[in-house]
Motif scaffolding. Structure first.
Motif, short mmCIF file in Angstrom:
data_model
loop_
_atom_site.label_atom_id
_atom_site.label_comp_id
_atom_site.label_asym_id
_atom_site.label_seq_id
_atom_site.Cartn_x
_atom_site.Cartn_y
_atom_site.Cartn_z
N ASN A 61 -16.74 27.74 55.45
CA ASN A 61 -16.55 28.80 56.62
C ASN A 61 -17.97 28.71 57.14
O ASN A 61 -18.91 28.91 56.64
CB ASN A 61 -16.24 30.36 56.39
CG ASN A 61 -15.87 31.17 57.50
OD1 ASN A 61 -16.77 31.57 58.21
ND2 ASN A 61 -14.72 31.35 57.96
N ARG A 62 -17.98 28.91 58.78
CA ARG A 62 -19.40 28.81 59.21
C ARG A 62 -20.28 29.81 58.99
O ARG A 62 -21.44 29.64 58.99
CB ARG A 62 -19.02 28.43 60.69
CG ARG A 62 -18.41 29.76 61.54
CD ARG A 62 -18.11 29.44 63.04
NE ARG A 62 -17.29 30.59 63.74
CZ ARG A 62 -16.91 30.55 64.71
NH1 ARG A 62 -16.89 29.11 65.50
NH2 ARG A 62 -16.06 31.41 65.56
N GLY A 79 -13.78 27.37 50.25
CA GLY A 79 -12.90 28.40 51.16
C GLY A 79 -12.41 29.54 50.18
O GLY A 79 -12.60 29.66 49.02
N GLY A 80 -11.66 30.58 50.92
CA GLY A 80 -11.14 31.56 50.15
C GLY A 80 -12.24 32.77 50.05
O GLY A 80 -13.48 32.57 50.13
N GLY A 132 -7.70 25.88 65.70
CA GLY A 132 -6.66 26.74 65.78
C GLY A 132 -5.34 26.34 65.86
O GLY A 132 -4.43 26.81 65.56
N THR A 133 -5.23 25.08 66.45
CA THR A 133 -3.99 24.20 66.60
C THR A 133 -3.54 23.46 65.42
O THR A 133 -2.52 23.04 65.30
CB THR A 133 -4.06 23.55 68.03
OG1 THR A 133 -4.87 22.48 67.68
CG2 THR A 133 -4.31 24.20 69.14
N VAL A 134 -4.22 23.49 64.41
CA VAL A 134 -4.33 22.55 63.51
C VAL A 134 -3.10 23.32 62.35
O VAL A 134 -3.28 24.62 62.08
CB VAL A 134 -5.33 22.26 62.39
CG1 VAL A 134 -5.18 21.29 61.36
CG2 VAL A 134 -6.17 21.43 63.49
N VAL A 135 -2.23 22.66 61.59
CA VAL A 135 -1.47 23.06 60.83
C VAL A 135 -2.15 23.70 59.60
O VAL A 135 -2.99 23.17 59.08
CB VAL A 135 -0.31 22.11 60.27
CG1 VAL A 135 0.57 22.61 59.20
CG2 VAL A 135 0.54 21.47 61.35
N GLY A 167 -10.16 29.92 57.77
CA GLY A 167 -9.89 29.03 56.98
C GLY A 167 -8.32 28.33 57.56
O GLY A 167 -7.61 29.07 58.23
N ARG A 168 -8.14 27.05 57.04
CA ARG A 168 -6.77 26.40 57.33
C ARG A 168 -6.32 25.83 56.29
O ARG A 168 -5.37 24.62 56.37
CB ARG A 168 -7.08 25.45 58.34
CG ARG A 168 -6.89 25.87 59.99
CD ARG A 168 -5.44 26.40 60.26
NE ARG A 168 -4.96 26.86 61.57
CZ ARG A 168 -4.98 28.11 61.76
NH1 ARG A 168 -5.24 29.11 61.17
NH2 ARG A 168 -4.76 28.55 63.06
N ASN A 169 -6.63 26.05 54.97
CA ASN A 169 -5.86 25.65 53.61
C ASN A 169 -6.57 24.24 53.38
O ASN A 169 -7.66 23.95 54.26
CB ASN A 169 -4.57 25.54 53.73
CG ASN A 169 -4.10 25.73 52.27
OD1 ASN A 169 -4.39 25.42 51.46
ND2 ASN A 169 -3.08 26.78 52.43
#
Length: 477
Positions: A57-58, A8-9, A249-252, A85-87
């Motif tokens: 990422n897709r 990621g990143g 999108g709802t995930v922390v 990304g969600r960390n």
């Protein structure tokens, strides 16, 4: 062992080589391998691997596949594709849940960032063996790097006061420490009980999910929901899970260190000396190249006159310097970076401004990778653009149409199968076709060698978003 690679990143501190569409894991090192490839090969060399899962990422999926394909992988490859990304916490949780479904609670997983470099692979294999034993006994294991200097850019891991740091052996973690001020970092270096947090982990899948249930149940529940609503498919014998954007999108958005490792009482660290670098800046990249007698480090072609303590990187053009010192100079076909060595971390501020201004310089190189191959912008001006297009054997572009531009295709080498309106055409070297705006068209390479062609676009608008797709092999309609 099951390897989990987190890719990621954007690596904005390594702009202009790292871009959003071709970020840090895809940077090629001097031996010709990308950081992603080196991470994959390092994991396979260290342990007996049953599978490899890559979370990315897709939009980077096909670029990732290209890197793996060069290595001819023999073990099963699994992909978890994030819409954004969600960390690290959601990424690790998603990989653990999928591994639990496939291999059960007793499976061991080793989490590796795709953009770090380790030069002592024998020491890494030894540290991995220690981590695997501790993980099998129910510990959440992280890797701690022996500090070589007082570093304020890394988090630290503190071992217990009753512990004497033994390298290569799992030890109890007292606490995690955020990036310290320089005075504190110097105390850590002198004290000998603090290690750099390398962001690598080893878990028993069942233990990890038990601890996530205790300390991050909401996050785990959200990731389960994202997996339940995901699209699953098989491509070339490898499994692909595409997470739904609405559910994901709802995930922390948080790190595995913060949501779990800093809270659990079952955490151990393996202190190690690995020749490790997170390559977090151009200054860190420079350290990987041997200096000359004047402290200069050069990758590529350069002529230096009265130059000291500089890092110079150029993949194509000759860089000539006269009477300078303490600079970082990085040249790419469409952007040149010149920075003081002491401010190389601030390159990310330039990238942020480029995003606000619009354009593609923060996102794409001159050569842009697509699932079917690449295109390179050769020249553009008012109402025209020229591209060099390379299509992989057996690949095809989408069936598409443009509202505002016409195109002229000329084959340079290979064979092109073309749909142009109602006509199906086979073009060979030096043959061409003209596609008026509004015509449905498609380009395919039916041959066994890459198809190379020149595309000349003309019209009042030449943006990449003027594409209407009707059919696509890569799910982009």
């Amino acid at each position: 062992m099951h390897i989990v690679i987190i890719a990621g990143g954007t690596g904005s501190r390594l702009w202009p080589v790292s871009r959003e569409a071709q970020p840090k894991p895809f940077i090629r090192m001097e031996d010709g391998y990308s950081l992603l490839q080196k991470t994959y090969l390092r994991g396979l060399a260290a342990v007996d691997v049953e599978s490899v899962t890559t979370v990315t990422n897709r939009d980077l999926f096909f670029r990732t596949e290209d890197d793996y394909r060069e290595l001819s992988p023999s073990e099963p490859l699994h992909y978890i594709l994030e819409p954004f990304g969600r960390n690290t916490a959601p990424a690790v949780a998603a990989a653990a849940l999928e591994l639990q479904q496939r291999y059960g609670d007793e499976a061991l997983m080793m989490v590796l960032p795709a953009d770090h470099l380790i030069q002592d692979e024998a020491a890494f294999a030894q540290a991995t063996a220690s981590a695997a034993m501790a993980a099998a006994e129910g510990q959440l294991v992280t890797f701690g790097i022996r500090p070589t200097h007082a570093e304020t850019g890394f988090g630290y891991i503190e071992v217990g006061e009753d512990s004497h740091v033994t390298y290569g052996q799992a030890m109890r973690v007292e606490r995690f420490v955020e990036k310290p001020e320089i005075e504190i970092a110097e105390q850590y270096l002198a004290g000998g009980r603090h290690l750099w947090n390398a962001g690598m982990f080893c878990f028993r899948v069942g233990t990890l999910l038990e601890e996530l249930t205790t300390y991050a149940s909401e996050l785990l529940s959200g990731v389960k929901g994202a997996l339940d609503s995901a699209e699953a498919s098989e491509i070339d014998g490898h499994s692909v899970t595409r997470l739904c954007a609405k559910t994901f999108g709802t995930v922390v958005d948080d790190s595995i260190d913060y949501v779990l490792m800093e809270k659990s009482s079952r955490v151990a660290v393996v202190p190690c000396e690995l020749g490790w670098s997170d390559i977090g800046s151009w200054l860190a990249m420079a350290e990987l190249t041997a200096p000359d007698q004047f402290g200069n480090r050069v990758t590529g072609k350069a002529e230096l006159e009265n130059t000291q303590n500089c890092y110079i990187r150029s993949d194509r053009r000759l860089i000539a310097t006269v009477g300078i010192q303490d600079l970082v100079i990085v040249d790419t076909p469409d952007a040149l970076l010149v920075a003081h060595r002491d401010q190389s971390q601030d390159v990310k501020n330039i990238v942020q401004r480029l995003k606000v201004q619009g354009g593609d310089l923060h996102q794409h190189h001159v050569t842009v990778h697509r699932p079917w191959g690449t295109y390179t912008v050769l020249e553009e001006g008012e109402r025209f653009k020229m591209k060099r297009i390379v299509v992989k054997p057996g690949a095809s572009l989408s069936l598409q149409m443009h509202h505002h531009r016409s195109e002229h295709w000329i084959v340079v080498s290979g064979t092109a199968k073309v749909v142009n309106g109602e006509n199906d055409i086979l073009l060979r070297t030096n043959e061409s076709t003209y596609i008026p705006s509004g015509n449905k068209h498609r380009l395919e390479n039916p041959g066994i060698i890459p198809l190379v062609m020149i595309e000349v676009q003309s019209g009042e608008y030449l943006g990449e978003d003027d594409i209407v797709r009707f059919e696509d092999s890569y799910g982009r309609c």
